[in-house]
Motif scaffolding. Structure first.
Motif, PDB file in Angstrom:
ATOM      1  N   GLY A 131       6.609  -0.200  62.498  1.00  0.00           N
ATOM      2  CA  GLY A 131       7.835   0.446  62.050  1.00  0.00           C
ATOM      3  C   GLY A 131       8.221   1.674  62.837  1.00  0.00           C
ATOM      4  N   LEU A 132       7.335   2.131  63.735  1.00  0.00           N
ATOM      5  CA  LEU A 132       7.624   3.274  64.589  1.00  0.00           C
ATOM      6  C   LEU A 132       8.124   2.755  65.934  1.00  0.00           C
ATOM      7  CD1 LEU A 132       7.519   6.347  65.041  1.00  0.00           C
ATOM      8  CD2 LEU A 132       5.143   6.059  65.780  1.00  0.00           C
ATOM      9  N   ARG A 133       9.258   3.273  66.375  1.00  0.00           N
ATOM     10  CA  ARG A 133       9.871   2.817  67.626  1.00  0.00           C
ATOM     11  C   ARG A 133      10.250   4.031  68.458  1.00  0.00           C
ATOM     12  NH1 ARG A 133      14.764   1.045  70.044  1.00  0.00           N
ATOM     13  NH2 ARG A 133      14.556  -1.008  71.043  1.00  0.00           N
ATOM     14  N   LEU A 134       9.756   4.067  69.707  1.00  0.00           N
ATOM     15  CA  LEU A 134      10.015   5.207  70.574  1.00  0.00           C
ATOM     16  C   LEU A 134      10.570   4.716  71.908  1.00  0.00           C
ATOM     17  CD1 LEU A 134       7.986   8.403  70.923  1.00  0.00           C
ATOM     18  CD2 LEU A 134       8.432   7.120  73.008  1.00  0.00           C
ATOM     19  N   ASP A 135      11.732   5.208  72.264  1.00  0.00           N
ATOM     20  CA  ASP A 135      12.394   4.835  73.517  1.00  0.00           C
ATOM     21  C   ASP A 135      12.417   6.060  74.426  1.00  0.00           C
ATOM     22  OD1 ASP A 135      14.219   4.268  75.579  1.00  0.00           O
ATOM     23  OD2 ASP A 135      15.354   2.885  74.321  1.00  0.00           O
ATOM     24  N   PRO A 136      11.481   6.161  75.398  1.00  0.00           N
ATOM     25  CA  PRO A 136      11.424   7.338  76.267  1.00  0.00           C
ATOM     26  C   PRO A 136      12.677   7.518  77.116  1.00  0.00           C
ATOM     27  CG  PRO A 136       9.369   6.112  76.355  1.00  0.00           C
ATOM     28  CD  PRO A 136      10.362   5.244  75.652  1.00  0.00           C
ATOM     29  N   GLY A 137      13.312   6.420  77.522  1.00  0.00           N
ATOM     30  CA  GLY A 137      14.506   6.519  78.357  1.00  0.00           C
ATOM     31  C   GLY A 137      15.667   7.164  77.631  1.00  0.00           C
ATOM     32  N   GLY A 145      13.725   2.593  60.723  1.00  0.00           N
ATOM     33  CA  GLY A 145      15.175   2.746  60.817  1.00  0.00           C
ATOM     34  C   GLY A 145      15.679   4.164  60.681  1.00  0.00           C
ATOM     35  N   ARG A 146      14.780   5.118  60.439  1.00  0.00           N
ATOM     36  CA  ARG A 146      15.162   6.531  60.282  1.00  0.00           C
ATOM     37  C   ARG A 146      14.910   7.274  61.581  1.00  0.00           C
ATOM     38  NH1 ARG A 146      11.810  10.896  58.962  1.00  0.00           N
ATOM     39  NH2 ARG A 146      10.126   9.407  58.508  1.00  0.00           N
ATOM     40  N   ARG A 147      15.953   7.905  62.099  1.00  0.00           N
ATOM     41  CA  ARG A 147      15.795   8.642  63.356  1.00  0.00           C
ATOM     42  C   ARG A 147      15.022   9.936  63.117  1.00  0.00           C
ATOM     43  NH1 ARG A 147      20.087   9.003  68.261  1.00  0.00           N
ATOM     44  NH2 ARG A 147      18.974  10.490  69.572  1.00  0.00           N
ATOM     45  N   LEU A 148      14.063  10.202  64.004  1.00  0.00           N
ATOM     46  CA  LEU A 148      13.213  11.384  63.876  1.00  0.00           C
ATOM     47  C   LEU A 148      13.725  12.495  64.780  1.00  0.00           C
ATOM     48  CD1 LEU A 148       9.784   9.527  64.090  1.00  0.00           C
ATOM     49  CD2 LEU A 148      11.004  10.197  62.015  1.00  0.00           C
ATOM     50  N   ALA A 149      13.870  13.676  64.220  1.00  0.00           N
ATOM     51  CA  ALA A 149      14.313  14.838  64.993  1.00  0.00           C
ATOM     52  C   ALA A 149      13.091  15.538  65.574  1.00  0.00           C
ATOM     53  CB  ALA A 149      15.110  15.791  64.103  1.00  0.00           C
ATOM     54  N   LEU A 197       4.310  17.052  63.858  1.00  0.00           N
ATOM     55  CA  LEU A 197       4.650  15.655  64.093  1.00  0.00           C
ATOM     56  C   LEU A 197       4.310  14.798  62.878  1.00  0.00           C
ATOM     57  CD1 LEU A 197       5.702  13.566  66.093  1.00  0.00           C
ATOM     58  CD2 LEU A 197       3.427  13.486  67.129  1.00  0.00           C
ATOM     59  N   ARG A 198       3.180  15.058  62.278  1.00  0.00           N
ATOM     60  CA  ARG A 198       2.785  14.314  61.075  1.00  0.00           C
ATOM     61  C   ARG A 198       3.804  14.492  59.952  1.00  0.00           C
ATOM     62  NH1 ARG A 198      -3.563  15.800  61.635  1.00  0.00           N
ATOM     63  NH2 ARG A 198      -4.332  13.723  62.210  1.00  0.00           N
ATOM     64  N   ARG A 199       4.272  15.728  59.786  1.00  0.00           N
ATOM     65  CA  ARG A 199       5.249  15.984  58.723  1.00  0.00           C
ATOM     66  C   ARG A 199       6.544  15.210  58.973  1.00  0.00           C
ATOM     67  NH1 ARG A 199       3.456  21.424  59.136  1.00  0.00           N
ATOM     68  NH2 ARG A 199       5.346  22.002  60.276  1.00  0.00           N
ATOM     69  N   LYS A 200       6.953  15.156  60.219  1.00  0.00           N
ATOM     70  CA  LYS A 200       8.201  14.474  60.539  1.00  0.00           C
ATOM     71  C   LYS A 200       8.069  12.953  60.459  1.00  0.00           C
ATOM     72  CE  LYS A 200      10.115  18.196  63.370  1.00  0.00           C
ATOM     73  NZ  LYS A 200      10.695  18.585  64.687  1.00  0.00           N
ATOM     74  N   LEU A 201       6.885  12.440  60.751  1.00  0.00           N
ATOM     75  CA  LEU A 201       6.673  10.999  60.658  1.00  0.00           C
ATOM     76  C   LEU A 201       6.637  10.532  59.212  1.00  0.00           C
ATOM     77  CD1 LEU A 201       3.975  10.444  63.436  1.00  0.00           C
ATOM     78  CD2 LEU A 201       6.342   9.633  63.467  1.00  0.00           C
ATOM     79  N   GLY A 202       6.165  11.366  58.305  1.00  0.00           N
ATOM     80  CA  GLY A 202       6.140  11.019  56.895  1.00  0.00           C
ATOM     81  C   GLY A 202       5.003  10.071  56.539  1.00  0.00           C
ATOM     82  N   ASP A 203       5.122   9.473  55.368  1.00  0.00           N
ATOM     83  CA  ASP A 203       4.079   8.572  54.846  1.00  0.00           C
ATOM     84  C   ASP A 203       4.470   7.117  55.011  1.00  0.00           C
ATOM     85  OD1 ASP A 203       2.337  10.640  54.007  1.00  0.00           O
ATOM     86  OD2 ASP A 203       3.588  10.960  52.223  1.00  0.00           O
ATOM     87  N   PRO A 204       3.473   6.215  55.080  1.00  0.00           N
ATOM     88  CA  PRO A 204       2.034   6.510  55.151  1.00  0.00           C
ATOM     89  C   PRO A 204       1.667   7.137  56.492  1.00  0.00           C
ATOM     90  CG  PRO A 204       2.424   4.175  55.484  1.00  0.00           C
ATOM     91  CD  PRO A 204       3.739   4.757  55.103  1.00  0.00           C
ATOM     92  N   PRO A 205       0.590   7.934  56.530  1.00  0.00           N
ATOM     93  CA  PRO A 205       0.212   8.628  57.765  1.00  0.00           C
ATOM     94  C   PRO A 205      -0.075   7.650  58.903  1.00  0.00           C
ATOM     95  CG  PRO A 205      -0.976   9.497  55.879  1.00  0.00           C
ATOM     96  CD  PRO A 205      -0.305   8.256  55.411  1.00  0.00           C
ATOM     97  N   LEU A 206       0.325   8.041  60.105  1.00  0.00           N
ATOM     98  CA  LEU A 206       0.092   7.200  61.282  1.00  0.00           C
ATOM     99  C   LEU A 206      -0.906   7.812  62.262  1.00  0.00           C
ATOM    100  CD1 LEU A 206       3.637   5.845  62.256  1.00  0.00           C
ATOM    101  CD2 LEU A 206       1.703   4.542  61.389  1.00  0.00           C
TER     102      LEU A 206
END
Length: 217
Positions: A131-137, A145-149, A197-206
């Motif tokens: 469920g975590l998606r990261l696009d470096p470009g 589906g929630r954008r992380l700031a 980073l953990r706080r922004k990622l939320g639960d469950p912990p990754l």
């Protein structure tokens, strides 16, 4: 991603370095070939942006030394010599890419990012995990589906952890790859960044802390 920029034109070097840092990269800058060899011997870089016509040690010799010495760093030559024959010779001595001056900064960023993905093993352009998606470009991170700031350093740490594909990454490795030469190795910078980073990622912990070893996704 950690980048070494080797350029003898100081104003250009500092301008390009500032731009790459705004793109979330950790950038060290040197102005001659001898200093480039010293830095690459001491630090682990993902990409070296290398001017060809350098004082002290020519850029060609720096490139040969990196290619022949087993360095994992990818090399992009950044030079005013843009003829086809120049590109062929530059690639022939070990460069991974070649960009002639003047250049569009957006193209340089794209090429540096592309080279950074060509690690061993090669990384996909988008990193994903449960469920975590990261696009470096695009500099976009999302979870379910929630954008992380994320701040640039939070993004860099998350990228390094995802790129490790479940392997443990030590705090020292995160500091080495995510920060530049001015980072203080005795600070709590990595620990604080992981906490945010953990706080922004939320639960469950990754992100898991592995005692006496580091962190992993």
């Amino acid at each position: 991603m950690r980048v070494l920029l080797v350029e003898d034109h100081e104003e250009l070097a500092l301008t390009v370095a500032a731009g790459l840092r705004r793109e979330g990269m950790a950038v060290d800058v040197v102005f001659d070939g001898r200093a480039a060899l010293e830095r690459t011997a001491a630090n682990d870089y993902d990409v070296v942006v290398l001017d060809r016509d350098l004082p002290e040690v020519h850029g060609d010799e720096v490139c040969r030394a990196l290619a022949g010495g087993g360095s994992r760093a990818r090399v992009i030559m950044l030079t005013a010599a843009g003829a086809v024959s120049d590109k062929v010779s530059g690639l022939g001595i070990g460069a991974d890419d070649y960009l002639a001056k003047p250049f569009a900064f957006a193209e340089l960023v794209a090429r540096v990012r592309a080279l950074g993905r060509r690690s061993v093993p090669a990384l996909p352009p988008v990193l994903e995990h449960e469920g975590l998606r990261l696009d470096p470009g695009l500099r976009v991170a999302m979870r379910d589906g929630r954008r992380l700031a994320l701040s640039p350093k939070e993004f860099a740490v998350l990228e390094l952890l995802l790129a490790a594909r479940g392997a443990v990454v030590s705090a020292e490795q995160l500091l080495e790859r995510g920060w530049d030469e001015f980072a203080d190795p005795f600070t709590q910078t990595v620990k604080v960044t992981i906490s945010r980073l953990r706080r922004k990622l939320g639960d469950p912990p990754l992100i898991e802390t592995v005692p006496q070893a580091g962190y992993r996704i």
